[in-house]
Scaffold this motif. Structure first.
Motif, mmCIF file in Angstrom:
data_model
loop_
_atom_site.group_PDB
_atom_site.id
_atom_site.type_symbol
_atom_site.label_atom_id
_atom_site.label_comp_id
_atom_site.label_asym_id
_atom_site.label_seq_id
_atom_site.Cartn_x
_atom_site.Cartn_y
_atom_site.Cartn_z
ATOM 1 N N ASP A 2 112.523 -91.753 14.424
ATOM 2 C CA ASP A 2 111.692 -91.470 15.601
ATOM 3 C C ASP A 2 111.792 -92.543 16.663
ATOM 4 O O ASP A 2 111.103 -92.501 17.667
ATOM 5 C CB ASP A 2 110.228 -91.284 15.203
ATOM 6 C CG ASP A 2 109.642 -92.530 14.551
ATOM 7 O OD1 ASP A 2 110.381 -93.523 14.414
ATOM 8 O OD2 ASP A 2 108.454 -92.495 14.193
ATOM 9 N N GLY A 3 112.639 -93.540 16.455
ATOM 10 C CA GLY A 3 112.854 -94.558 17.476
ATOM 11 C C GLY A 3 112.149 -95.856 17.226
ATOM 12 O O GLY A 3 112.422 -96.846 17.885
ATOM 13 N N ARG A 4 111.225 -95.918 16.244
ATOM 14 C CA ARG A 4 110.474 -97.155 16.054
ATOM 15 C C ARG A 4 111.353 -98.262 15.481
ATOM 16 O O ARG A 4 110.956 -99.410 15.443
ATOM 17 C CB ARG A 4 109.262 -96.915 15.164
ATOM 18 C CG ARG A 4 108.259 -95.959 15.789
ATOM 19 C CD ARG A 4 106.869 -96.196 15.244
ATOM 20 N NE ARG A 4 106.725 -95.900 13.841
ATOM 21 C CZ ARG A 4 106.521 -94.690 13.335
ATOM 22 N NH1 ARG A 4 106.498 -93.634 14.150
ATOM 23 N NH2 ARG A 4 106.353 -94.511 12.042
ATOM 24 N N GLY A 5 112.545 -97.903 15.019
ATOM 25 C CA GLY A 5 113.437 -98.923 14.492
ATOM 26 C C GLY A 5 114.355 -99.518 15.528
ATOM 27 O O GLY A 5 115.275 -100.254 15.173
ATOM 28 N N GLY A 62 110.169 -92.844 24.885
ATOM 29 C CA GLY A 62 109.083 -91.946 24.552
ATOM 30 C C GLY A 62 108.060 -92.551 23.605
ATOM 31 O O GLY A 62 106.904 -92.151 23.586
ATOM 32 N N ILE A 63 108.479 -93.534 22.775
ATOM 33 C CA ILE A 63 107.546 -94.118 21.824
ATOM 34 C C ILE A 63 106.668 -95.170 22.463
ATOM 35 O O ILE A 63 105.778 -95.716 21.823
ATOM 36 C CB ILE A 63 108.302 -94.761 20.646
ATOM 37 C CG1 ILE A 63 109.216 -95.876 21.163
ATOM 38 C CG2 ILE A 63 109.057 -93.743 19.850
ATOM 39 C CD1 ILE A 63 109.685 -96.821 20.093
ATOM 40 N N GLY A 64 106.893 -95.493 23.725
ATOM 41 C CA GLY A 64 106.144 -96.562 24.366
ATOM 42 C C GLY A 64 106.969 -97.831 24.388
ATOM 43 O O GLY A 64 107.799 -98.067 23.520
ATOM 44 N N CYS A 92 104.695 -102.234 17.184
ATOM 45 C CA CYS A 92 105.501 -101.339 18.013
ATOM 46 C C CYS A 92 104.630 -100.186 18.484
ATOM 47 O O CYS A 92 103.927 -99.558 17.689
ATOM 48 C CB CYS A 92 106.683 -100.812 17.199
ATOM 49 S SG CYS A 92 107.780 -99.712 18.104
ATOM 50 N N GLN A 93 104.652 -99.922 19.778
ATOM 51 C CA GLN A 93 103.816 -98.860 20.339
ATOM 52 C C GLN A 93 104.330 -97.494 19.920
ATOM 53 O O GLN A 93 105.533 -97.217 19.960
ATOM 54 C CB GLN A 93 103.791 -98.962 21.862
ATOM 55 C CG GLN A 93 102.823 -97.999 22.524
ATOM 56 C CD GLN A 93 102.716 -98.235 24.021
ATOM 57 O OE1 GLN A 93 103.260 -99.200 24.527
ATOM 58 N NE2 GLN A 93 102.009 -97.362 24.697
ATOM 59 N N ILE A 94 103.407 -96.620 19.531
ATOM 60 C CA ILE A 94 103.754 -95.230 19.198
ATOM 61 C C ILE A 94 102.786 -94.323 19.950
ATOM 62 O O ILE A 94 101.636 -94.170 19.576
ATOM 63 C CB ILE A 94 103.700 -94.973 17.676
ATOM 64 C CG1 ILE A 94 102.420 -95.534 17.063
ATOM 65 C CG2 ILE A 94 104.908 -95.561 16.980
ATOM 66 C CD1 ILE A 94 102.240 -95.207 15.584
ATOM 67 N N GLY A 95 103.231 -93.762 21.043
ATOM 68 C CA GLY A 95 102.355 -92.957 21.877
ATOM 69 C C GLY A 95 101.534 -93.838 22.800
ATOM 70 O O GLY A 95 101.744 -95.039 22.905
ATOM 71 N N GLU A 96 100.565 -93.222 23.486
ATOM 72 C CA GLU A 96 99.799 -93.946 24.490
ATOM 73 C C GLU A 96 98.747 -94.871 23.880
ATOM 74 O O GLU A 96 98.412 -95.901 24.452
ATOM 75 C CB GLU A 96 99.113 -92.955 25.444
ATOM 76 C CG GLU A 96 100.091 -92.198 26.330
ATOM 77 C CD GLU A 96 99.370 -91.321 27.344
ATOM 78 O OE1 GLU A 96 98.125 -91.368 27.364
ATOM 79 O OE2 GLU A 96 100.048 -90.609 28.092
ATOM 80 N N ASP A 97 98.217 -94.509 22.712
ATOM 81 C CA ASP A 97 97.084 -95.266 22.177
ATOM 82 C C ASP A 97 97.294 -95.654 20.719
ATOM 83 O O ASP A 97 96.342 -95.966 20.019
ATOM 84 C CB ASP A 97 95.796 -94.454 22.312
ATOM 85 C CG ASP A 97 94.553 -95.284 22.033
ATOM 86 O OD1 ASP A 97 94.450 -96.390 22.594
ATOM 87 O OD2 ASP A 97 93.706 -94.833 21.239
ATOM 88 N N GLY A 98 98.529 -95.654 20.252
ATOM 89 C CA GLY A 98 98.780 -95.971 18.861
ATOM 90 C C GLY A 98 99.835 -97.047 18.702
ATOM 91 O O GLY A 98 100.740 -97.187 19.532
ATOM 92 N N TYR A 99 99.711 -97.821 17.628
ATOM 93 C CA TYR A 99 100.653 -98.897 17.354
ATOM 94 C C TYR A 99 100.977 -98.913 15.857
ATOM 95 O O TYR A 99 100.081 -98.762 15.013
ATOM 96 C CB TYR A 99 100.072 -100.247 17.764
ATOM 97 C CG TYR A 99 99.914 -100.379 19.260
ATOM 98 C CD1 TYR A 99 100.925 -100.929 20.043
ATOM 99 C CD2 TYR A 99 98.762 -99.910 19.892
ATOM 100 C CE1 TYR A 99 100.783 -101.024 21.417
ATOM 101 C CE2 TYR A 99 98.624 -100.001 21.270
ATOM 102 C CZ TYR A 99 99.631 -100.551 22.025
ATOM 103 O OH TYR A 99 99.502 -100.634 23.383
#
Length: 326
Positions: free
Chosen positions: A120-123, A22-24, A56-63
């Motif tokens: 939130d998964g970014r790790g 989900g985080i990309g 690390c991608q977070i959503g469609e247009d964020g990093y």
């Protein structure tokens, strides 16, 4: 019944793919600065005038962006940037990611609990898996479309040279990459992708057709003819390949048609080979369709390959083709 392992002519998936988180899917190292002297290391993550970042991608247009320490692991605070900022300011470093960060991740037991990035998964520990490679490929296309051509070409080159094996690294993946690059006009990259795909499926008629089509669009007549002949060696009944051969035959003796299609003269040797090929091709209507303007490879409708059962019924099943599937 096993699935047909042949590649698709239109880029559609023929097997289940790894789900995207989900985080990309994008997780990689990027750099800012001018120098790529990796030997000049400092504890702040700089190498000479270059600084490396874990993105690390977070959503469609964020990093999410964090600096790297001298162990090539994230350290310090996190910043959020948009995709436009990433493409404008950062240089992808796939080789550094694979050769420096991932070994450090394994040595240090890097885990989500140690990153300080929350739940939130970014790790998620970074890896070169199918989802990440696909995400990086889409990002590389964005670099090309944004006219960051030099960065985009280098990005793709490093991505296609990734050494790590992973489930899904096969002819389907590289065929899809080739189709995507051909559609945006990056023909050199498409050739590389199709040739890489053929390392996994050396007798795939669809791959040989796709490669021949790119050579046609480049006006590389000898390469096109040689590759098209390989396609017919494995499947003399592929309609789009028959149409392409008939088109080359028509172009060879028709300057007006060449001007219409924007093609250079066809060498005499190629013209002789394709004339012989057209004489033995089934379906005599192909040349007439070409002369009537009913077929152009650039706009030809893309076809779904026949199923394995259909190939067997038509005597087109290749030894070992089942074994190279997903």
């Amino acid at each position: 019944m096993m699935k047909d392992a042949s590649v698709s002519l239109d880029g559609r998936s023929l097997a289940n793919r790894a789900p995207q988180r989900g985080i990309g899917p994008v997780r990689c190292i990027f750099s800012t600065g001018d120098s790529h002297d990796i030997e000049k290391e400092t504890a702040s993550g700089t190498r000479g005038r270059i600084r490396y970042w874990f993105v690390c991608q977070i959503g469609e247009d964020g990093y999410a962006v964090r600096g790297l320490g001298n162990d090539f692991l994230p350290s310090g605070g996190e910043s959020a940037i948009t995709a436009d900022e990433l493409i404008a300011r950062y240089t992808p470093e796939v080789a550094v990611f694979e050769n420096r960060m991932l070994p450090s991740v394994r040595r240090n037991g890097y885990s989500s609990a140690e990153t300080g990035l929350g739940s939130d998964g970014r790790g998620i520990p970074p890896a070169l898996d199918e989802a990440n490679v696909r995400g990086l490929f889409e990002l590389a296309r964005e670099y090309l479309l944004a006219r960051r051509t030099a960065k985009g070409r280098t990005f793709l080159g490093e991505l296609l040279r990734v050494k790590a094996p992973f489930p899904g690294k096969d002819q389907h993946l590289f065929n899809e990459f080739g189709i995507a690059l051909r559609k945006i006009g990056f023909l050199d990259g498409a050739v590389i992708c199709y040739r890489r795909a053929l390392k996994y499926a050396e007798k795939d008629d669809h791959l040989f057709y796709n490669l021949a089509r790119v050579y046609y669009e480049q006006g590389q007549w000898w390469d096109c003819m040689t590759t098209l002949a390989r396609c017919f060696e494995f499947n003399p009944d592929l309609p789009l390949a028959r149409d392409l051969a008939a088109l080359i035959h028509a172009l060879a003796d028709n300057p007006g048609l060449r001007r219409r299609y924007g093609k250079p003269p066809v060498p005499e040797g190629v013209a002789r080979r394709v004339a012989l090929l057209c004489d033995i091709l089934p379906g005599a209507d192909a040349l007439g369709r070409v002369r009537n303007g009913a077929f152009q490879p650039e706009t030809a409708p893309e076809a779904k390959p026949p199923s394995l059962d259909q190939r067997r019924d038509r005597g087109l099943s290749l030894p070992g083709r089942d074994a190279v599937g997903m």
